[in-house]
Enzyme design. Structure first.
Site, short mmCIF file in Angstrom:
data_model
loop_
_atom_site.label_atom_id
_atom_site.label_comp_id
_atom_site.label_asym_id
_atom_site.label_seq_id
_atom_site.Cartn_x
_atom_site.Cartn_y
_atom_site.Cartn_z
N ASN A 1 -9.25 -13.12 3.97
CA ASN A 1 -9.85 -12.14 2.69
C ASN A 1 -10.93 -12.65 2.55
O ASN A 1 -11.08 -13.43 2.91
CB ASN A 1 -8.98 -12.62 1.75
CG ASN A 1 -8.43 -11.76 0.55
OD1 ASN A 1 -10.35 -11.85 0.11
ND2 ASN A 1 -7.78 -11.26 -0.54
N ALA B 1 -11.09 -7.81 7.15
CA ALA B 1 -9.63 -7.20 7.31
C ALA B 1 -9.76 -6.39 9.00
O ALA B 1 -9.75 -7.23 10.14
CB ALA B 1 -8.32 -6.88 6.98
N CYS C 1 17.16 21.09 -5.30
CA CYS C 1 17.96 21.53 -6.77
C CYS C 1 16.47 22.33 -7.36
O CYS C 1 17.18 22.42 -8.42
CB CYS C 1 18.10 19.93 -7.39
SG CYS C 1 17.35 19.33 -7.91
N ASN D 1 0.72 -1.22 -0.21
CA ASN D 1 0.07 -0.13 -0.27
C ASN D 1 0.58 1.92 -0.23
O ASN D 1 2.05 0.86 0.51
CB ASN D 1 -1.03 -0.12 1.22
CG ASN D 1 -2.43 -1.24 1.13
OD1 ASN D 1 -2.23 -1.34 0.00
ND2 ASN D 1 -2.05 -1.45 2.48
N THR E 1 -4.69 -9.12 -0.16
CA THR E 1 -3.66 -9.08 -1.58
C THR E 1 -5.15 -10.30 -2.77
O THR E 1 -5.05 -10.82 -2.36
CB THR E 1 -2.78 -8.96 -1.49
OG1 THR E 1 -2.61 -8.70 -2.80
CG2 THR E 1 -2.01 -9.87 -0.66
N SER E 2 -5.08 -9.37 -3.95
CA SER E 2 -5.39 -10.09 -4.70
C SER E 2 -4.58 -11.53 -5.22
O SER E 2 -5.02 -12.57 -5.48
CB SER E 2 -6.01 -9.50 -5.59
OG SER E 2 -5.27 -9.18 -6.39
N CYS F 1 11.59 20.43 -6.68
CA CYS F 1 12.54 19.31 -5.62
C CYS F 1 12.58 20.69 -4.36
O CYS F 1 14.04 21.90 -5.19
CB CYS F 1 13.58 18.74 -6.66
SG CYS F 1 14.69 18.11 -4.62
N HIS G 1 5.72 -0.59 -2.82
CA HIS G 1 4.92 0.12 -3.48
C HIS G 1 6.24 1.71 -3.55
O HIS G 1 5.86 2.60 -4.16
CB HIS G 1 4.47 -0.14 -4.08
CG HIS G 1 3.52 -1.69 -4.48
ND1 HIS G 1 2.37 -1.87 -4.63
CD2 HIS G 1 4.34 -2.11 -5.73
CE1 HIS G 1 2.73 -3.74 -5.53
NE2 HIS G 1 3.77 -3.57 -5.76
P1 OAD Z 1 -6.25 -5.57 -5.25
O1 OAD Z 1 -7.37 -4.72 -5.80
O2 OAD Z 1 -5.84 -6.28 -6.59
O3 OAD Z 1 -6.67 -6.55 -4.08
C1 OAD Z 1 -7.45 -6.27 -2.47
C2 OAD Z 1 -8.00 -7.50 -1.85
O4 OAD Z 1 -8.63 -6.83 -1.26
C3 OAD Z 1 -9.56 -8.59 -3.31
O5 OAD Z 1 -8.54 -9.95 -2.45
C4 OAD Z 1 -9.92 -8.56 -1.99
O6 OAD Z 1 -10.27 -9.99 -2.09
C5 OAD Z 1 -9.70 -8.30 -0.83
N1 OAD Z 1 -10.37 -7.02 0.16
C6 OAD Z 1 -11.06 -5.99 -0.49
N2 OAD Z 1 -11.72 -5.76 0.91
C7 OAD Z 1 -11.76 -6.47 2.10
C8 OAD Z 1 -11.59 -6.26 2.97
N3 OAD Z 1 -12.41 -5.51 3.60
N4 OAD Z 1 -10.68 -7.12 4.02
C9 OAD Z 1 -9.55 -7.75 3.51
N5 OAD Z 1 -9.76 -7.72 1.99
C10 OAD Z 1 -10.52 -6.91 1.65
O7 OAD Z 1 -5.35 -4.98 -4.29
P2 OAD Z 1 -3.71 -5.29 -4.77
O8 OAD Z 1 -3.73 -7.01 -4.31
O9 OAD Z 1 -3.09 -4.39 -3.06
O10 OAD Z 1 0.06 -1.38 -7.40
O11 OAD Z 1 -3.23 -4.83 -5.75
C11 OAD Z 1 -1.22 -5.49 -5.76
C12 OAD Z 1 -1.01 -4.14 -6.41
O12 OAD Z 1 -2.20 -3.60 -7.65
C13 OAD Z 1 -1.41 -2.83 -5.71
O13 OAD Z 1 -0.21 -2.56 -4.89
C14 OAD Z 1 -1.79 -1.46 -6.67
C15 OAD Z 1 -2.18 -2.30 -7.61
O14 OAD Z 1 -2.48 -1.80 -8.94
C16 OAD Z 1 1.13 0.02 -7.89
O15 OAD Z 1 0.60 1.19 -6.97
C17 OAD Z 1 2.16 -0.80 -8.22
#
Ligand code: OAD
Length: 252
Positions: free
Chosen positions: A218, A236, A155, A100, A193-194, A152, A117
């Site tokens: 999740n 969560a 600089c 995050n 996280t997905s 910045c 990230h």
């Molecule tokens: P995603 O949006 O891919 O996944 C979010 C996950 O959170 C899903 O599996 C949901 O089921 C779960 N979820 C939703 N509500 C929830 C809750 N209340 N409690 C627990 N889980 C819950 O997000 P990320 O996996 O974080 O990259 O995505 C990874 C990266 O993709 C991010 O860091 C970002 C994005 O593009 C960058 O910014 C580089």
């Protein structure tokens, strides 16, 4: 919620690694990326979070990041962040590896953290990569042309958001620290996280290879579920306070 055996395994852990994604901040009102209503539902990541997008339309990219920066800055940590901060205080060895770019873990009191990230409250200059930590969110409406980009303080050159965009390398030091810790922990907790992006990072596999107990929190199945010893299908902010106590002062 858990069997006595599982609870004993969790409570006896000495080296706890927590791996979080956008779901941990969902109950603070910050949309996730890939759920219904998520940030990628109405936008294509390639238009907003790639170096090519920044070269093509930097005003749009800056304004979107500042919109998100203001949303995150105005949001408060929820019970999940607070339970994890308690776990940090209570564990002899602990590391929160987060994808995050908000700062809700830190604001809840988690101290041992790596942000793979990087951080939406940081800007980085295009000339020399100087990183500046912001203390307040910037006004998205102040960006009308490239002349308005944040400058910045060291600089004077224009800056970009200091977050990892698609196609960019993860910062080396945080990544090394995360890998070293994940590969030696005895409890690995995956929260919100997905696994679509993070599946490729290999932290969960490293922990599993070391014999760690893998706990997933999740509401839905993820790409990492197959590695989990147990998956708790709850939000969560519901599951974590139940597992790791309530917030000091909440108990009568
Ligand atoms: P995603 O949006 O891919 O996944 C979010 C996950 O959170 C899903 O599996 C949901 O089921 C779960 N979820 C939703 N509500 C929830 C809750 N209340 N409690 C627990 N889980 C819950 O997000 P990320 O996996 O974080 O990259 O995505 C990874 C990266 O993709 C991010 O860091 C970002 C994005 O593009 C960058 O910014 C580089």
């Amino acid at each position: 919620m858990l069997s006595d055996e599982t609870r004993a395994r969790i409570e006896s852990a000495k080296k706890v690694c927590v791996f979080t994604g956008a779901g941990v901040s969902a109950e603070s009102g910050i949309p996730t990326f890939r759920d219904a209503g998520g940030l990628w539902e109405n936008h294509r990541p390639e238009d907003l979070v790639t170096i090519e997008a920044f070269e093509r339309d930097p005003v749009l990219v800056w304004r979107w990041h500042l919109w998100l920066q203001n949303l995150c800055h105005g949001s408060q940590p929820n019970a999940a962040h607070e339970a994890l901060a308690r776990l940090d205080s209570a564990s002899p060895e602990f590391l929160c590896i987060t994808q995050n770019i908000d700062d809700l873990h830190e604001r809840a009191g988690t101290n041992r953290i790596v942000k793979i990230h990087s951080d939406l409250m940081q800007i980085r200059c295009l000339a020399k990569d100087h990183v500046t930590q912001l203390t307040t969110a910037l006004d998205e409406h102040s960006i009308r042309s490239s002349d308005d980009f944040p400058k910045c303080p060291k600089c004077g050159s224009p800056c970009r958001p200091n977050v990892v965009w698609f196609g960019e390398m993860l910062p080396i030091e945080p990544l090394d620290r995360a890998r070293r810790f994940a590969s030696r922990c005895d409890l690995f907790i995956i929260v919100g996280t997905s696994g679509v992006v993070s599946g490729g990072y290999g932290f969960t596999e490293m922990a599993k290879h070391n014999g760690a107990f893998i706990l997933e929190i999740n509401p839905r199945k993820s790409e990492l579920t197959y590695l989990a010893d147990i998956s708790i299908r709850l939000p969560a902010a519901e599951a974590l306070p139940e597992l790791f106590g309530t917030i000091p002062g909440d108990q009568d």
